[in-house]
Design an enzyme around this catalytic site. Sequence first.
Site, PDB file in Angstrom:
ATOM      1  N   ARG A 186      38.557  32.435  33.255  1.00  0.00           N
ATOM      2  CA  ARG A 186      39.369  32.396  32.074  1.00  0.00           C
ATOM      3  C   ARG A 186      40.244  31.225  32.092  1.00  0.00           C
ATOM      4  NH1 ARG A 186      38.997  37.633  34.100  1.00  0.00           N
ATOM      5  NH2 ARG A 186      37.485  39.254  32.752  1.00  0.00           N
ATOM      6  N   LYS A 207      42.630  39.651  34.787  1.00  0.00           N
ATOM      7  CA  LYS A 207      43.425  40.654  33.608  1.00  0.00           C
ATOM      8  C   LYS A 207      43.875  41.956  34.429  1.00  0.00           C
ATOM      9  CE  LYS A 207      40.910  39.431  29.412  1.00  0.00           C
ATOM     10  NZ  LYS A 207      39.906  40.233  28.472  1.00  0.00           N
ATOM     11  N   HIS A 277      35.962  29.345  26.845  1.00  0.00           N
ATOM     12  CA  HIS A 277      35.074  30.456  27.068  1.00  0.00           C
ATOM     13  C   HIS A 277      33.638  30.367  26.854  1.00  0.00           C
ATOM     14  CE1 HIS A 277      36.198  34.662  27.991  1.00  0.00           C
ATOM     15  NE2 HIS A 277      35.163  35.150  27.546  1.00  0.00           N
ATOM     16  N   ARG A 280      32.897  29.648  30.346  1.00  0.00           N
ATOM     17  CA  ARG A 280      32.490  30.731  31.213  1.00  0.00           C
ATOM     18  C   ARG A 280      30.984  31.456  30.757  1.00  0.00           C
ATOM     19  NH1 ARG A 280      35.540  34.861  33.638  1.00  0.00           N
ATOM     20  NH2 ARG A 280      35.254  36.927  33.004  1.00  0.00           N
ATOM     21  N   HIS A 303      34.556  41.294  35.669  1.00  0.00           N
ATOM     22  CA  HIS A 303      34.425  42.161  34.662  1.00  0.00           C
ATOM     23  C   HIS A 303      34.389  43.797  35.596  1.00  0.00           C
ATOM     24  CE1 HIS A 303      32.301  39.402  31.998  1.00  0.00           C
ATOM     25  NE2 HIS A 303      33.577  39.535  31.617  1.00  0.00           N
ATOM     26  N   TYR A 312      27.540  37.772  27.964  1.00  0.00           N
ATOM     27  CA  TYR A 312      27.516  36.315  28.522  1.00  0.00           C
ATOM     28  C   TYR A 312      26.369  35.674  28.513  1.00  0.00           C
ATOM     29  CZ  TYR A 312      32.631  36.944  29.124  1.00  0.00           C
ATOM     30  OH  TYR A 312      33.991  37.346  29.007  1.00  0.00           O
TER      31      TYR A 312
END
Length: 333
Positions: A186, A207, A277, A280, A303, A312
């Site tokens: 990211r 995250k 992104h 990604r 994730h 994705y």
Amino acid sequence: MEPAEPWKVAGMGGIARRDLPEGIRLLEVGEAVPASRDPAICYLASLSSKESSRTMTAALNKLAELVGASSFRLIEWGSMRYPHVIALRAIITRLELSASTKNRLLTALRRVALQAFRLGMMDASDYHAIQTCEGIPGASVIRGRCLDHGEIAALFSCTLGARSSGGLSGFRDRAALALIFGNGLRRREVCSLLVGDLGDRILVKGKGGKQRRVPFAPNTEAHVNAWLEAAGITEGPILRAVTRHQTVSPAPLHPDSLRRRCETLSQRAGIAPFSPHDARRTYATHLIESGADLLVVQRLLGHASVNTVAVYDRRPEEAEARAVSAVYLPALL
């Protein structure tokens, strides 16, 4: 305390008061309550990233607009009850917004209700009733794109052009491209990387404070080391701003600067615009195309759920045709 005027047409897509259940009052507008007693402020404080906080602040302010308030701080969220949420859901459903944006507004209502419950402003029955408020269905739009090998090659080649030749920005750009395409990081993850995070693997701070260690993709380490050597960086942030005079900033490159740099490089390379992104998405798609296990892809992307990996996947329809061709059926006799 004066009641709100929640049925204003402005900003509601033409919805008028008569379109809503009779007698339902949404939220009261009054003086801003202390932050420590404001369920909305408590909710925003619970979020793990500045980006999430900005996104949900915008959602709360949109909700405030729908009830006639100029800011979410002017709403007495502790007075919110299930009928208010249902009435707001009716308004939100008819707004000209994407399904994901509409459901983000509902998520904000549910999370603020949780904080109101924890602050003793709402009893359990009201809280649980609000949590049962269903999401708003809608066709999901596939966002972003997957770049092919030719486009990625063009991006790397353009950093060797006349405008970057002999300059530090070319080295920095190639290192950035290697990290977002080669490791699917990211933009905030790649901009927060430190020299000390590099070893036999890359230590990624993702995250929610979660960390993961990912292996270098082929050639990624070489591009990163070339930049560090050219810039004389031995510690601190890896990606940094480079001035027109080819001096390197001690501060990390801002994620928004990385996004703008991707836009510039796409123009220079003569390809369609792309975002970090999208890099990604490209990384994930190429992993899946190579036959990588979805659980492995999940871990590499950082994730929490393997279901998110499907978002994705940008493989073309030809991939589906190839998969179906492997199905066995006896021939027509």
